[in-house]
Design a protein around this motif. Structure first.
Motif, PDB file in Angstrom:
ATOM      1  N   GLN A  12     -95.422  29.590  64.882  1.00 25.28           N
ATOM      2  CA  GLN A  12     -96.698  30.272  64.875  1.00 25.28           C
ATOM      3  C   GLN A  12     -97.818  29.276  65.106  1.00 25.28           C
ATOM      4  OE1 GLN A  12     -97.091  32.465  61.249  1.00 25.28           O
ATOM      5  NE2 GLN A  12     -95.610  34.016  61.857  1.00 25.28           N
ATOM      6  N   ALA A  13     -98.907  29.774  65.714  1.00 26.99           N
ATOM      7  CA  ALA A  13    -100.051  28.909  65.946  1.00 26.99           C
ATOM      8  C   ALA A  13    -100.732  28.608  64.614  1.00 26.99           C
ATOM      9  CB  ALA A  13    -101.027  29.596  66.896  1.00 26.99           C
ATOM     10  N   ALA A  14    -100.919  27.334  64.333  1.00 20.26           N
ATOM     11  CA  ALA A  14    -101.582  26.931  63.097  1.00 20.26           C
ATOM     12  C   ALA A  14    -103.097  27.045  63.266  1.00 20.26           C
ATOM     13  CB  ALA A  14    -101.202  25.493  62.763  1.00 20.26           C
ATOM     14  N   PRO A  15    -103.837  27.231  62.164  1.00 21.65           N
ATOM     15  CA  PRO A  15    -105.305  27.280  62.255  1.00 21.65           C
ATOM     16  C   PRO A  15    -105.878  26.041  62.926  1.00 21.65           C
ATOM     17  CG  PRO A  15    -104.570  28.038  60.109  1.00 21.65           C
ATOM     18  CD  PRO A  15    -103.349  27.501  60.798  1.00 21.65           C
ATOM     19  N   SER A  16    -105.284  24.886  62.655  1.00 26.73           N
ATOM     20  CA  SER A  16    -105.771  23.655  63.281  1.00 26.73           C
ATOM     21  C   SER A  16    -105.604  23.696  64.794  1.00 26.73           C
ATOM     22  CB  SER A  16    -105.029  22.448  62.712  1.00 26.73           C
ATOM     23  OG  SER A  16    -103.632  22.547  62.956  1.00 26.73           O
ATOM     24  N   GLN A  17    -104.540  24.365  65.244  1.00 30.16           N
ATOM     25  CA  GLN A  17    -104.305  24.489  66.684  1.00 30.16           C
ATOM     26  C   GLN A  17    -105.420  25.286  67.336  1.00 30.16           C
ATOM     27  OE1 GLN A  17    -100.753  26.762  68.260  1.00 30.16           O
ATOM     28  NE2 GLN A  17    -100.062  24.682  68.680  1.00 30.16           N
ATOM     29  N   ALA A  18    -105.847  26.367  66.695  1.00 25.70           N
ATOM     30  CA  ALA A  18    -106.927  27.189  67.234  1.00 25.70           C
ATOM     31  C   ALA A  18    -108.226  26.401  67.312  1.00 25.70           C
ATOM     32  CB  ALA A  18    -107.116  28.434  66.373  1.00 25.70           C
ATOM     33  N   SER A  19    -108.539  25.620  66.286  1.00 28.45           N
ATOM     34  CA  SER A  19    -109.779  24.844  66.301  1.00 28.45           C
ATOM     35  C   SER A  19    -109.715  23.726  67.338  1.00 28.45           C
ATOM     36  CB  SER A  19    -110.073  24.277  64.908  1.00 28.45           C
ATOM     37  OG  SER A  19    -109.031  23.418  64.472  1.00 28.45           O
ATOM     38  N   GLU A  20    -108.548  23.120  67.492  1.00 27.66           N
ATOM     39  CA  GLU A  20    -108.386  22.088  68.524  1.00 27.66           C
ATOM     40  C   GLU A  20    -108.558  22.689  69.913  1.00 27.66           C
ATOM     41  OE1 GLU A  20    -104.810  19.820  68.172  1.00 27.66           O
ATOM     42  OE2 GLU A  20    -105.038  19.607  65.998  1.00 27.66           O
ATOM     43  N   LEU A  21    -108.028  23.895  70.104  1.00 25.27           N
ATOM     44  CA  LEU A  21    -108.163  24.558  71.398  1.00 25.27           C
ATOM     45  C   LEU A  21    -109.623  24.861  71.699  1.00 25.27           C
ATOM     46  CD1 LEU A  21    -106.919  25.800  73.914  1.00 25.27           C
ATOM     47  CD2 LEU A  21    -106.493  27.895  72.596  1.00 25.27           C
ATOM     48  N   LEU A  24    -111.233  21.743  72.832  1.00 33.64           N
ATOM     49  CA  LEU A  24    -110.805  21.398  74.188  1.00 33.64           C
ATOM     50  C   LEU A  24    -111.484  22.284  75.220  1.00 33.64           C
ATOM     51  CD1 LEU A  24    -109.041  19.800  76.121  1.00 33.64           C
ATOM     52  CD2 LEU A  24    -107.164  21.385  75.629  1.00 33.64           C
ATOM     53  N   LEU A  25    -111.607  23.578  74.942  1.00 35.31           N
ATOM     54  CA  LEU A  25    -112.277  24.487  75.877  1.00 35.31           C
ATOM     55  C   LEU A  25    -113.727  24.070  76.091  1.00 35.31           C
ATOM     56  CD1 LEU A  25    -110.814  27.923  74.731  1.00 35.31           C
ATOM     57  CD2 LEU A  25    -110.361  26.749  76.885  1.00 35.31           C
ATOM     58  N   GLY A  26    -114.388  23.620  75.041  1.00 37.29           N
ATOM     59  CA  GLY A  26    -115.750  23.134  75.194  1.00 37.29           C
ATOM     60  C   GLY A  26    -115.810  21.911  76.087  1.00 37.29           C
ATOM     61  N   GLU A  27    -114.838  21.025  75.939  1.00 33.71           N
ATOM     62  CA  GLU A  27    -114.767  19.825  76.778  1.00 33.71           C
ATOM     63  C   GLU A  27    -114.526  20.201  78.232  1.00 33.71           C
ATOM     64  OE1 GLU A  27    -112.052  15.741  77.061  1.00 33.71           O
ATOM     65  OE2 GLU A  27    -111.880  17.050  75.310  1.00 33.71           O
ATOM     66  N   ILE A  28    -113.636  21.162  78.454  1.00 40.68           N
ATOM     67  CA  ILE A  28    -113.321  21.592  79.815  1.00 40.68           C
ATOM     68  C   ILE A  28    -114.539  22.214  80.482  1.00 40.68           C
ATOM     69  CG2 ILE A  28    -112.014  23.296  81.145  1.00 40.68           C
ATOM     70  CD1 ILE A  28    -109.681  22.815  79.178  1.00 40.68           C
ATOM     71  N   ARG A  29    -115.229  23.067  79.772  1.00 37.33           N
ATOM     72  CA  ARG A  29    -116.374  23.767  80.370  1.00 37.33           C
ATOM     73  C   ARG A  29    -117.541  22.836  80.681  1.00 37.33           C
ATOM     74  NH1 ARG A  29    -114.628  28.412  76.458  1.00 37.33           N
ATOM     75  NH2 ARG A  29    -113.527  29.761  77.945  1.00 37.33           N
ATOM     76  N   ALA A  30    -117.523  21.647  80.079  1.00 37.01           N
ATOM     77  CA  ALA A  30    -118.552  20.655  80.375  1.00 37.01           C
ATOM     78  C   ALA A  30    -118.092  19.650  81.437  1.00 37.01           C
ATOM     79  CB  ALA A  30    -118.920  19.901  79.095  1.00 37.01           C
ATOM     80  N   CYS A  31    -116.875  19.830  81.968  1.00 34.08           N
ATOM     81  CA  CYS A  31    -116.299  18.857  82.909  1.00 34.08           C
ATOM     82  C   CYS A  31    -117.092  18.786  84.218  1.00 34.08           C
ATOM     83  CB  CYS A  31    -114.849  19.239  83.207  1.00 34.08           C
ATOM     84  SG  CYS A  31    -114.032  18.125  84.373  1.00 34.08           S
ATOM     85  N   GLN A  47    -109.360  31.255  80.565  1.00 37.24           N
ATOM     86  CA  GLN A  47    -109.284  32.033  79.326  1.00 37.24           C
ATOM     87  C   GLN A  47    -108.087  31.530  78.541  1.00 37.24           C
ATOM     88  OE1 GLN A  47    -109.776  36.425  79.463  1.00 37.24           O
ATOM     89  NE2 GLN A  47    -107.691  36.547  78.680  1.00 37.24           N
ATOM     90  N   ALA A  48    -108.273  31.236  77.269  1.00 38.26           N
ATOM     91  CA  ALA A  48    -107.162  30.708  76.479  1.00 38.26           C
ATOM     92  C   ALA A  48    -107.360  31.035  75.011  1.00 38.26           C
ATOM     93  CB  ALA A  48    -107.049  29.190  76.662  1.00 38.26           C
ATOM     94  N   GLY A  49    -106.246  31.308  74.338  1.00 36.86           N
ATOM     95  CA  GLY A  49    -106.265  31.552  72.901  1.00 36.86           C
ATOM     96  C   GLY A  49    -104.987  31.007  72.292  1.00 36.86           C
ATOM     97  N   TRP A 125    -106.061  18.669  82.467  1.00 39.89           N
ATOM     98  CA  TRP A 125    -106.213  19.692  81.445  1.00 39.89           C
ATOM     99  C   TRP A 125    -104.963  20.510  81.113  1.00 39.89           C
ATOM    100  CZ3 TRP A 125    -110.344  18.143  79.356  1.00 39.89           C
ATOM    101  CH2 TRP A 125    -111.464  17.764  80.102  1.00 39.89           C
ATOM    102  N   GLN A 126    -104.059  20.718  82.048  1.00 37.70           N
ATOM    103  CA  GLN A 126    -103.002  21.696  81.795  1.00 37.70           C
ATOM    104  C   GLN A 126    -102.080  21.335  80.637  1.00 37.70           C
ATOM    105  OE1 GLN A 126    -100.669  23.454  84.816  1.00 37.70           O
ATOM    106  NE2 GLN A 126    -102.411  24.514  85.725  1.00 37.70           N
ATOM    107  N   GLU A 127    -101.600  20.120  80.607  1.00 42.42           N
ATOM    108  CA  GLU A 127    -100.689  19.724  79.529  1.00 42.42           C
ATOM    109  C   GLU A 127    -101.367  19.903  78.171  1.00 42.42           C
ATOM    110  OE1 GLU A 127     -97.622  18.903  79.428  1.00 42.42           O
ATOM    111  OE2 GLU A 127     -96.997  18.209  81.406  1.00 42.42           O
ATOM    112  N   ARG A 128    -102.617  19.501  78.084  1.00 40.11           N
ATOM    113  CA  ARG A 128    -103.338  19.584  76.814  1.00 40.11           C
ATOM    114  C   ARG A 128    -103.541  21.040  76.400  1.00 40.11           C
ATOM    115  NH1 ARG A 128    -108.578  15.983  77.466  1.00 40.11           N
ATOM    116  NH2 ARG A 128    -108.818  16.549  75.241  1.00 40.11           N
ATOM    117  N   LEU A 129    -103.860  21.903  77.353  1.00 38.85           N
ATOM    118  CA  LEU A 129    -104.048  23.318  77.046  1.00 38.85           C
ATOM    119  C   LEU A 129    -102.747  23.969  76.597  1.00 38.85           C
ATOM    120  CD1 LEU A 129    -106.433  24.356  79.942  1.00 38.85           C
ATOM    121  CD2 LEU A 129    -106.897  24.729  77.522  1.00 38.85           C
TER     122      LEU A 129
END
Length: 218
Positions: A12-21, A24-31, A47-49, A125-129
C-alpha cells in the motif's frame, strides 16, 4: 528501463509516499531543463497520485493540451477514453489514473505532425515518479515512443507488430496505437484491434480500477 519497472506492486502507498510525490510534482512543474529547445514556455502536463492503479504512458502533450494544461483534453483523449470504457470523472481522478507521457511538455510542430518528445524528460522524471506509485496494476503504453522505451528488451519493432503480440506481454501491460485522428487509416486497415484488443482493454481497466461498470463518453 524494462517492464519490471511497471509491474504492479502489492504494497500500500504510505503517507510519506504521497507527500514525496507532491513534492516531486512541484519540482517537475517548475522544470525548465528544455526551455532553450522548446518553441514556447515550458508547461509540463501530467497527472499522478500515490494511490493510482492505472498508468497511461503516451508520447507528449499536443498543442491543445499545452494550451489547456489538462492531459488528453483533445480528440485523441476522447477516443482513448472510449477505448478504455471510462468517462472523464474516472479518467481525471489522480487517485485512480496516472498520466505520465514520455515528454511532459509540448515539443512543438514538425514537418509532419508534432516533434518527438524531448529526450531529456523521461530519464529525469519517470523512474522517480513510478517509484512513488506502488499501486499501479495496469499500464497502457500508447504509441511507439512509450513502447520503444518500455519494451526494448521484448524486441519491440513497430506498433503494429507489438499490438499483434499484445497478449505475450502478460496481464499488466497493454500496448495501444496512438488514438490521434491522424491514425484513422491504421484503424481501418487493422479492424482486429477494435474487435480483439479493445474489449480486453476495457475488461482489464475495469479490473484494475475495480469498476462494476463503465460507460464510454458520448
Amino acid at each position: 528501463m524494462s517492464t519490471s519497472t511497471i509491474r504492479p506492486l502489492s504494497t500500500q502507498a504510505a503517507p510519506s509516499q504521497a507527500s514525496e510525490l507532491e513534492r516531486l510534482l512541484g519540482e517537475i512543474r517548475a522544470c525548465r531543463v528544455c526551455a532553450e529547445r522548446l518553441p514556447h514556455e515550458p508547461r509540463p502536463v501530467l497527472q499522478a497520485g500515490a494511490a493510482a492503479r492505472l498508468l497511461i504512458v503516451g508520447q507528449a502533450p499536443g498543442a491543445r493540451v499545452h494550451a489547456s494544461g489538462i492531459p488528453w483534453s483533445d480528440a485523441s483523449g476522447r477516443r482513448l477514453r472510449e477505448w478504455m470504457g471510462i468517462d472523464e470523472a474516472v479518467f481525471y481522478d489522480a487517485g485512480q489514473v496516472a498520466i505520465v507521457p514520455m515528454g511532459l511538455c509540448f515539443p512543438g510542430r514538425g514537418a509532419s505532425g508534432d516533434r518527438p518528445p524531448e529526450k531529456a524528460c523521461a530519464p529525469l522524471w519517470q523512474e522517480r515518479l513510478l517509484a512513488l506509485m506502488s499501486q499501479i496494476r495496469l499500464t497502457l503504453l500508447v504509441g511507439g515512443y512509450a513502447q520503444q522505451h518500455f519494451l526494448k528488451q521484448q524486441g519491440h519493432q513497430s506498433v503494429t507488430d507489438t499490438l499483434r503480440n499484445w497478449q505475450s506481454l502478460g496481464q499488466h501491460i497493454v500496448p495501444l496505437p496512438h488514438p490521434s485522428p491522424r491514425n484513422v487509416a491504421w484503424f481501418k486497415a487493422n479492424p482486429w484491434f477494435e474487435g480483439e484488443v479493445v474489449p480486453a482493454l476495457r475488461e482489464r481497466v475495469r479490473g484494475a480500477l475495480e469498476l462494476q461498470a463503465s460507460t464510454p463518453e458520448e
